[in-house]
Design an enzyme around this catalytic site. Sequence first.
Site, PDB file in Angstrom:
ATOM      1  N   GLU A  59       0.787  -1.374   0.238  1.00  0.00           N
ATOM      2  CA  GLU A  59      -0.170  -0.036   0.042  1.00  0.00           C
ATOM      3  C   GLU A  59       0.908   1.130  -0.050  1.00  0.00           C
ATOM      4  O   GLU A  59       2.048   1.216   0.206  1.00  0.00           O
ATOM      5  CB  GLU A  59      -1.007   0.010   1.324  1.00  0.00           C
ATOM      6  CG  GLU A  59      -2.040  -1.169   1.084  1.00  0.00           C
ATOM      7  CD  GLU A  59      -2.944  -1.095   2.424  1.00  0.00           C
ATOM      8  OE1 GLU A  59      -3.293   0.148   2.891  1.00  0.00           O
ATOM      9  OE2 GLU A  59      -3.968  -1.781   2.139  1.00  0.00           O
TER      10      GLU A  59
ATOM     11  N   HIS B 212      -9.420   9.805   2.010  1.00  0.00           N
ATOM     12  CA  HIS B 212      -9.061   8.828   1.233  1.00  0.00           C
ATOM     13  C   HIS B 212      -9.204   9.185   0.013  1.00  0.00           C
ATOM     14  O   HIS B 212     -10.176   9.605  -0.500  1.00  0.00           O
ATOM     15  CB  HIS B 212      -9.790   7.821   1.646  1.00  0.00           C
ATOM     16  CG  HIS B 212      -9.393   6.330   1.164  1.00  0.00           C
ATOM     17  ND1 HIS B 212      -9.534   6.105  -0.216  1.00  0.00           N
ATOM     18  CD2 HIS B 212      -8.860   5.378   1.576  1.00  0.00           C
ATOM     19  CE1 HIS B 212      -8.915   4.900  -0.524  1.00  0.00           C
ATOM     20  NE2 HIS B 212      -8.459   4.419   0.874  1.00  0.00           N
TER      21      HIS B 212
ATOM     22  N   ARG C 266      -1.575   9.193   0.927  1.00  0.00           N
ATOM     23  CA  ARG C 266      -2.782   9.440   0.731  1.00  0.00           C
ATOM     24  C   ARG C 266      -3.359  11.074   0.545  1.00  0.00           C
ATOM     25  O   ARG C 266      -3.818  11.420  -0.375  1.00  0.00           O
ATOM     26  CB  ARG C 266      -3.712   8.870   1.810  1.00  0.00           C
ATOM     27  CG  ARG C 266      -3.869   7.215   1.644  1.00  0.00           C
ATOM     28  CD  ARG C 266      -4.613   6.914   2.949  1.00  0.00           C
ATOM     29  NE  ARG C 266      -4.792   5.387   2.913  1.00  0.00           N
ATOM     30  CZ  ARG C 266      -5.439   4.656   3.606  1.00  0.00           C
ATOM     31  NH1 ARG C 266      -5.954   5.306   4.990  1.00  0.00           N
ATOM     32  NH2 ARG C 266      -5.587   3.329   3.450  1.00  0.00           N
TER      33      ARG C 266
ATOM     34  N   HIS D 278     -11.721  10.464   5.767  1.00  0.00           N
ATOM     35  CA  HIS D 278     -11.432   8.891   5.908  1.00  0.00           C
ATOM     36  C   HIS D 278     -11.130   8.749   7.369  1.00  0.00           C
ATOM     37  O   HIS D 278     -11.557   7.656   7.927  1.00  0.00           O
ATOM     38  CB  HIS D 278     -10.335   8.353   5.123  1.00  0.00           C
ATOM     39  CG  HIS D 278     -10.081   6.880   5.138  1.00  0.00           C
ATOM     40  ND1 HIS D 278     -11.173   6.254   5.117  1.00  0.00           N
ATOM     41  CD2 HIS D 278      -9.154   6.178   5.163  1.00  0.00           C
ATOM     42  CE1 HIS D 278     -10.721   4.749   5.140  1.00  0.00           C
ATOM     43  NE2 HIS D 278      -9.286   4.977   5.341  1.00  0.00           N
TER      44      HIS D 278
ATOM     45  N   ARG E  66      -1.842   9.518   8.654  1.00  0.00           N
ATOM     46  CA  ARG E  66      -1.696   8.140   9.052  1.00  0.00           C
ATOM     47  C   ARG E  66      -1.138   7.371   7.907  1.00  0.00           C
ATOM     48  O   ARG E  66      -1.494   7.358   6.854  1.00  0.00           O
ATOM     49  CB  ARG E  66      -3.024   7.540   9.544  1.00  0.00           C
ATOM     50  CG  ARG E  66      -3.107   5.982   9.738  1.00  0.00           C
ATOM     51  CD  ARG E  66      -4.509   5.802  10.158  1.00  0.00           C
ATOM     52  NE  ARG E  66      -5.337   5.848   9.061  1.00  0.00           N
ATOM     53  CZ  ARG E  66      -5.751   4.878   8.059  1.00  0.00           C
ATOM     54  NH1 ARG E  66      -5.074   3.631   8.247  1.00  0.00           N
ATOM     55  NH2 ARG E  66      -6.672   5.050   7.196  1.00  0.00           N
TER      56      ARG E  66
END
Length: 514
Positions: free
Chosen positions: A114, A223, A268, A325, A360
């Site tokens: 990811e 997100h 992100r 998100h 995050r």
Amino acid sequence: MAKKRADVVIIGSGVAGLMTAHLLADEMNVILITKSNVESSNSSWAQGGMAAALGENDDWKQHFKDTILAGVNHHNEHHVEILVKKAPAVVKLLEDLGVQFDHKDDGSILLGMEGAHSQRRIVHSNGDKTGQAFTKALIEAVQDRVTLLEETMVKRLLLLKGKVVGVQTENDYIFARATVLATGGLGQLYSHTSNVTEATGDGFALAYRAGAVLKDMEFIQFHPTLFIQNGESFGLISEAVRGEGGYLVNEKSEKIMNWHPLKDLASRDVVSRTIFEQMQDGKRVFLDCRAISNIAERFPGLVQRCEKAKIDIATSPLPVAPGAHFISGGIKTDAAGQTSVFGLYAVGEVACTGVHGSNRLASNSLLEGMVFAEGVANAVSQIPARPIQQQYDNVEVIVSDKLPSRLAIQQQMTRYVGINRSEVGLVKMKQWLEPLMLSALTISEGDTRSIIEIKNMLITAWLVTEAALTRTESRGGHKRLDYPKSNDHDWLNVYIELSRNGKYVTTADSANVG
């Protein structure tokens, strides 16, 4: 209204609340409260999996480094070390609870990739239904060992001389030695969100009314890829889809992330802003998944949602837009979940342990809930047995003025406190909120669930707005158009803390992240 007693009251049924309940249930009387049903939480919707350094070429130090880089050196590094070191043990614990992780043909755990990770380290269960698998296992583990109160709204925390002694619900006063907030996030403050409809910021507002300190509320992660078809949301599309070869294009079929060294696997905040800028220019953005082999096997949930949206994923790119998100800030806690108010603990997304910094790292959120649930459980289990206090302070009752709708709050927050921010817009939002705050601060006996949610949203919106106005730099999940840079990467690490008793700004040593 009836009075009840418990050793511990836990509010919230995501993995953080459920794991805390599981770890305490054998030695304490636990009541777990959720305002919907126990299966409905942001955790249950989590698709991307959980990060753990299990690969041959991976270790906790690399996981630690990736976490710090993604969050732009704004962390409690001791807490980050706890998080990443305990990740493999959490995988083992979940396996012992019956979670079936996805494996390769050779029997080893399948590790996904990811954004902003330097290694494949994301574990999944049933493809993109990882959160559902985790919550199901935990629900089965606690259902006969704790008292579950479903469809129950916590109206306020009960205070006695500045200490939390329990909660008031719609039906009961429940007194306890410890109260644990595990209420999740605040995505419903925005027009587009990956969060469940229950995510109205309740825990932040409950804590603020009780006088707790909240920290870094400006850092909200959007997100990049919410699946939006004809104005309707079909949930988020996991970052793992891009990890397996999906890529973002605009309506001209131009790859929009080729400008970045990590391309579609940039962090992100970077991907979200790139999509947002394309949309600001009037261009639609799509996620092209056609190159992914065995996509129905790898992402069964996404394929099912495509069928609902009447899109053939094998032949057509999927329309996407950024949406709220995750919040990296929250109620300030130590490693044991203790807040600044005696008797009140917080765990999971509603807490700020400092492990996420300003942004995050993907798939660290389920991990945080599991790891710090252990710290909370250990601390709560050591509270000395004593008679449970059944008194509380009376509160001032203020009749609510006319309150705005949920839609109005979402529109204002999206416009002024969204992906991009400026002093002008933040001041407008603050001025819009200020006349409403007196009503929002107090819960009256006659307030319905919908009114309480609106009040909670208003308080949480004010916390985010005030923090965003105070931070005059761009960092991680906080983008100020009027302050795009800060001292040529010589960041001054300012931790913005807010409480009902005042605003505190604490400055640490500057950290060079260049």
